[in-house]
Design a protein around this motif. Structure first.
Motif, PDB file in Angstrom:
ATOM      1  N   ILE A  13       4.569  34.899 100.146  1.00 22.18           N
ATOM      2  CA  ILE A  13       4.160  35.922  99.183  1.00 22.18           C
ATOM      3  C   ILE A  13       4.677  35.586  97.778  1.00 22.18           C
ATOM      4  CG2 ILE A  13       6.167  37.415  99.740  1.00 22.18           C
ATOM      5  CD1 ILE A  13       4.133  39.798  99.285  1.00 22.18           C
ATOM      6  N   ASP A  14       3.820  35.807  96.795  1.00 19.83           N
ATOM      7  CA  ASP A  14       4.182  35.617  95.375  1.00 19.83           C
ATOM      8  C   ASP A  14       4.410  34.168  94.970  1.00 19.83           C
ATOM      9  OD1 ASP A  14       3.948  37.940  94.088  1.00 19.83           O
ATOM     10  OD2 ASP A  14       6.070  38.495  94.107  1.00 19.83           O
ATOM     11  N   HIS A  15       4.051  33.221  95.819  1.00 19.27           N
ATOM     12  CA  HIS A  15       4.289  31.825  95.446  1.00 19.27           C
ATOM     13  C   HIS A  15       3.198  31.275  94.526  1.00 19.27           C
ATOM     14  CE1 HIS A  15       7.743  30.380  98.264  1.00 19.27           C
ATOM     15  NE2 HIS A  15       8.020  31.507  97.643  1.00 19.27           N
ATOM     16  N   GLY A  16       2.220  32.110  94.193  1.00 14.66           N
ATOM     17  CA  GLY A  16       1.263  31.701  93.166  1.00 14.66           C
ATOM     18  C   GLY A  16      -0.098  31.255  93.675  1.00 14.66           C
ATOM     19  N   LYS A  17      -0.495  31.668  94.898  1.00 18.10           N
ATOM     20  CA  LYS A  17      -1.785  31.250  95.464  1.00 18.10           C
ATOM     21  C   LYS A  17      -2.957  31.763  94.636  1.00 18.10           C
ATOM     22  CE  LYS A  17      -0.571  33.283  99.374  1.00 18.10           C
ATOM     23  NZ  LYS A  17       0.846  33.582  99.035  1.00 18.10           N
ATOM     24  N   SER A  18      -2.939  33.093  94.381  1.00 21.30           N
ATOM     25  CA  SER A  18      -4.075  33.674  93.657  1.00 21.30           C
ATOM     26  C   SER A  18      -4.137  33.160  92.220  1.00 21.30           C
ATOM     27  CB  SER A  18      -3.989  35.200  93.661  1.00 21.30           C
ATOM     28  OG  SER A  18      -3.928  35.658  94.997  1.00 21.30           O
ATOM     29  N   THR A  19      -2.960  32.916  91.636  1.00 28.46           N
ATOM     30  CA  THR A  19      -2.925  32.389  90.264  1.00 28.46           C
ATOM     31  C   THR A  19      -3.626  31.030  90.205  1.00 28.46           C
ATOM     32  OG1 THR A  19      -0.834  33.543  89.954  1.00 28.46           O
ATOM     33  CG2 THR A  19      -1.360  31.819  88.362  1.00 28.46           C
ATOM     34  N   ILE A  40      -0.220  41.848  94.445  1.00 30.04           N
ATOM     35  CA  ILE A  40      -0.195  41.065  95.685  1.00 30.04           C
ATOM     36  C   ILE A  40      -1.589  41.077  96.310  1.00 30.04           C
ATOM     37  CG2 ILE A  40       2.235  41.615  96.169  1.00 30.04           C
ATOM     38  CD1 ILE A  40       1.068  43.213  98.634  1.00 30.04           C
ATOM     39  N   THR A  41      -1.877  40.023  97.035  1.00 25.76           N
ATOM     40  CA  THR A  41      -3.167  39.947  97.708  1.00 25.76           C
ATOM     41  C   THR A  41      -3.073  40.710  99.019  1.00 25.76           C
ATOM     42  OG1 THR A  41      -3.473  37.795  96.716  1.00 25.76           O
ATOM     43  CG2 THR A  41      -4.907  38.347  98.559  1.00 25.76           C
ATOM     44  N   GLY A  63      -0.024  36.436 101.294  1.00 21.28           N
ATOM     45  CA  GLY A  63       1.177  35.784 101.818  1.00 21.28           C
ATOM     46  C   GLY A  63       2.097  36.769 102.515  1.00 21.28           C
ATOM     47  N   LYS A 116       5.283  27.325  89.551  1.00 17.45           N
ATOM     48  CA  LYS A 116       6.371  27.895  88.737  1.00 17.45           C
ATOM     49  C   LYS A 116       7.373  26.822  88.307  1.00 17.45           C
ATOM     50  CE  LYS A 116       5.803  32.295  91.203  1.00 17.45           C
ATOM     51  NZ  LYS A 116       6.333  33.574  91.559  1.00 17.45           N
ATOM     52  N   ASP A 118       7.805  25.788  85.526  1.00 20.04           N
ATOM     53  CA  ASP A 118       8.366  26.146  84.200  1.00 20.04           C
ATOM     54  C   ASP A 118       9.680  26.907  84.335  1.00 20.04           C
ATOM     55  OD1 ASP A 118       6.540  27.969  85.448  1.00 20.04           O
ATOM     56  OD2 ASP A 118       6.653  29.265  83.681  1.00 20.04           O
ATOM     57  N   ARG A 151       1.781  27.941  85.343  1.00 17.59           N
ATOM     58  CA  ARG A 151       0.770  28.949  85.018  1.00 17.59           C
ATOM     59  C   ARG A 151       0.123  28.746  83.637  1.00 17.59           C
ATOM     60  NH1 ARG A 151       3.216  34.733  84.943  1.00 17.59           N
ATOM     61  NH2 ARG A 151       4.168  33.765  83.135  1.00 17.59           N
TER      62      ARG A 151
END
Ligand SMILES: Nc1nc2c(ncn2[C@@H]2O[C@H](COP(=O)(O)OP(=O)(O)OP(=O)(O)O)[C@@H](O)[C@H]2O)c(=O)[nH]1
Ligand SMILES: [Mg+2]
Length: 608
Positions: A13-19, A40-41, A63, A116, A118, A151
């Motif tokens: 979760i939140d690891h950037g899939k949708s981004t 969240i998705t 996720g 991420k 950055d 991102r």
């Protein structure tokens, strides 16, 4: 033609899939208000793009640990995985869980996007990359590439896209052959159009206007419109995300199937191999006779796991099981499924469907059959099934049996429509009936039915007809519940007597020998042979070489049987079973070629 490929996202979760999907396609896969508000998705999202003439679709999955069933539904039918791993957090529980799922689904190609980047310094990134590569390097994935993304740096997504396209090029073959099949992952109604379903086309090709069968109801529906990547399309094919407008489908929902295969059977359960993962946060097992959540296709079901020997399957172990479902389902051969543990709630096991429950109704005999199927010895498996089910059995369509491409024409098994039965059993029944008829010269209907009683009810009629056809040529007629020989012309009586004599002595293979035995002249003997040949009771193999149809048939079936067990046959192999002179054996061998089942190389005959 454009190549199509579907990647499914995966990762914690939140690891950037949708981004990633948003950056690659410009479309937000999080379409629900709840998703956008919470960041969240929740449900599956879809987006696609065209790159260098290739259609690349994405199924974006959640996720969240509680939403793994949606992740599995989305991953059904994908070609490759797109993992997102947060560079700062590294491998987390759902990275592991999703990898177990991706491996179970048989997906071998993946791109790992390290996100991420950055938020982390150079040296931390180095060690994080190492850990990530160690983790994926230890998996069953065969083709893995790694790309670092940020991102706010579009060029990082451009490299990711190049890597995805390169991976797509290396993906194995396409599945355009065979039946069209789609498992519905979303169903909704559009005002003015009616039902729309979406899914990943698993196999085959579909054209606008085609008819499909909507399972589990088995109802025919017309495909009024097709969309691929949000554009109307004349056709849809495997490896594409498609939306179908099917106004006459009644209440379609996630998990349903749309296919052009008309004979799929929906089952109460299936046989499978089942493995409890060894990559688990804590050891887990699957216990005999216990009910677990089963995720298969795009459905979430419950299944009681029956382990033939009882006991449990431990971490790292793989066993054959029967999965009895709480609802009917339409599985296909080699379909993968996943099982979640009861506590903790994590995906603990993955399996592969090996046989429909209805194919092997007796669990006791399943083990040996499943072993053969598991090893790819499909013909042997089918022979064994027919041995264990002498009454005959219904053959499911290829995609539910051993897959679309498998050749299952098995010698030793007869098919009557969809029903199969052992060849030896049927010929045994027919020859026992024929013998009875010869000794008592007539048979009543109940005597015939007694002999057929072992057969599956729908096989009785065709086998009876086959027997009647056979003896009809011999002059018998079935009338008023009795089978007896019709009053024959004296010439016919004589010819049939000649046939009986030839049956008892195959050496009487030409007119002069026959005439001598019958005490008649050669011209008359010749007439008998012509009469019998016209009725296919006797076969002319060559000039002045005649054998009875029975002899030829048993020669051919023995030949096939021998060639199957030895690889090839020669004249000397057949001599062991048929005590006949060369002048008969040679033309009989030649006759094998005429069946079209053999090819000859170096004087040896091989089955084609
Ligand atoms: N700084 C930074 N933030 C990022 C990057 N990629 C994603 N994020 C942020 O991380 C958060 C989660 O990103 P999502 O793309 O929604 O993550 P997800 O994997 O789709 O999450 P679920 O679908 O809920 O599992 C969002 O706020 C993103 O803006 C990145 O490269 N750098
Ligand atoms: Mg997401």
């Amino acid at each position: 033609m454009k190549r199509s490929v579907v990647f499914g996202t995966a990762g914690h979760i939140d690891h950037g899939k949708s981004t990633i999907v948003r950056n690659l396609t410009g479309k937000d896969p999080d379409r629900l208000r709840e998703e956008q508000e919470r960041g969240i998705t929740v449900d599956l999202g879809f987006a696609g793009l065209e790159h260098n003439g290739m259609l690349i679709s994405f199924v974006d999955v959640p996720g969240h640990e509680r939403l793994v069933k949606n992740m599995i539904a989305g991953a059904t039918g994908i070609d490759g995985a797109l993992f997102a791993v947060d560079a700062c957090e590294g491998i987390k529980p759902q990275t592991e869980e999703h990898l177990n799922i991706i491996e179970t689904l048989g997906i071998t190609h993946a791109v790992v996007a390290v996100t991420k980047t950055d938020l982390i310094n150079e040296s931390e990134l180095c060690s994080s990359m190492e850990n990530i590569q160690l983790f994926f390097g230890d998996s069953l994935l065969e083709d893995i590439s790694y790309v670092k993304v940020q991102r706010d740096l579009p060029e990082t997504y451009a490299s990711l896209l190049d890597e995805l396209a390169a991976t797509a090029q290396r993906l194995p073959g396409n599945r355009l052959e065979g039946r069209f099949m789609l498992r519905v992952d979303r169903a909704f109604a559009v005002k003015g159009f009616g039902n729309v379903v979406t899914g990943t086309a698993v196999s085959g090709v579909l054209n606008r206007g085609d008819e499909l069968i909507h399972y589990p109801a088995g109802k025919r529906v017309r495909v009024k419109n097709i969309q691929v990547h949000d554009n109307d399309s004349q056709r849809a094919e495997a490896h594409q995300r498609v939306a179908l407008n099917v106004p006459d489908a009644s209440e379609p929902s996630r998990g349903d199937i749309l296919s052009d295969e008309a004979e799929l059977s929906s089952e109460e359960g299936f046989y499978a191999s089942l493995k409890v993962f060894d990559r688990l946060p804590s050891p887990a097992d699957i216990k005999h006779n216990r009910t677990y959540p089963v995720y298969i296709g795009t459905e979430a079901l419950e299944g009681k796991i029956i382990i033939p020997g009882g006991g449990r399957i431990r971490s790292g172990e793989e066993l054959f099981v029967f999965v009895r479902l709480n609802r009917r389902y339409t599985p296909v051969f080699a379909e993968r499924f996943l099982i979640r543990g009861l506590s903790p709630q994590i995906t603990i096991a993955g399996g592969k469907v090996l046989a429909m429950g209805s194919l092997i109704p007796e669990r006791k005999v399943a083990g040996e059959i499943l072993e053969l199927i598991h090893n790819g010895s499909f013909k042997e498996a089918l022979s064994l099934i027919s041995e264990k089910r002498p009454e005959g059995f219904r053959l499911p369509p290829p995609i539910q049996l051993f897959g679309d491409e498998t050749d299952i024409s098995v010698s030793g098994i007869l098919t009557y429509g969809k029903l199969c039965v052992s060849d030896t059993l049927v010929s045994g029944i027919i020859s026992s009936l024929t013998d009875k008829l010869r000794t008592s010269s007539e048979l009543s209907e109940s005597e015939i039915n007694d002999e057929l009683s072992i057969l599956h009810s729908s096989l009785k009629k065709p086998v009876k007809e086959e027997f009647l056809r056979k003896v009809e040529a011999d002059g018998y007629v079935f009338k008023n519940g009795r089978l007896k020989r019709e009053k024959l012309e004296p010439f016919e009586e004589e010819a049939l007597r000649a046939l009986d004599i030839m049956r008892s002595d195959p050496l009487l293979s030409n007119r002069s020998l026959l005439a001598e035995r019958l005490g008649t002249d050669e011209k008359t003997a010749e007439k008998y042979l012509v009469y019998l040949t016209n009725r296919e009771l006797v076969i002319r193999l060559a000039d002045k070489v005649y054998v009875t149809a029975e002899l030829l048939n048993s020669f051919v079936s023995k030949g096939v049987q021998e060639a199957e067990s030895k690889g090839s046959i020669e004249l000397k192999d057949m001599r062991e079973h048929f005590d006949l002179p060369r002048k008969l054996l040679v033309p009989l061998m030649d006759q094998l070629d005429k069946t079209g089942m053999f090819i000859t190389r170096d004087k040896k005959r091989f089955l084609k």
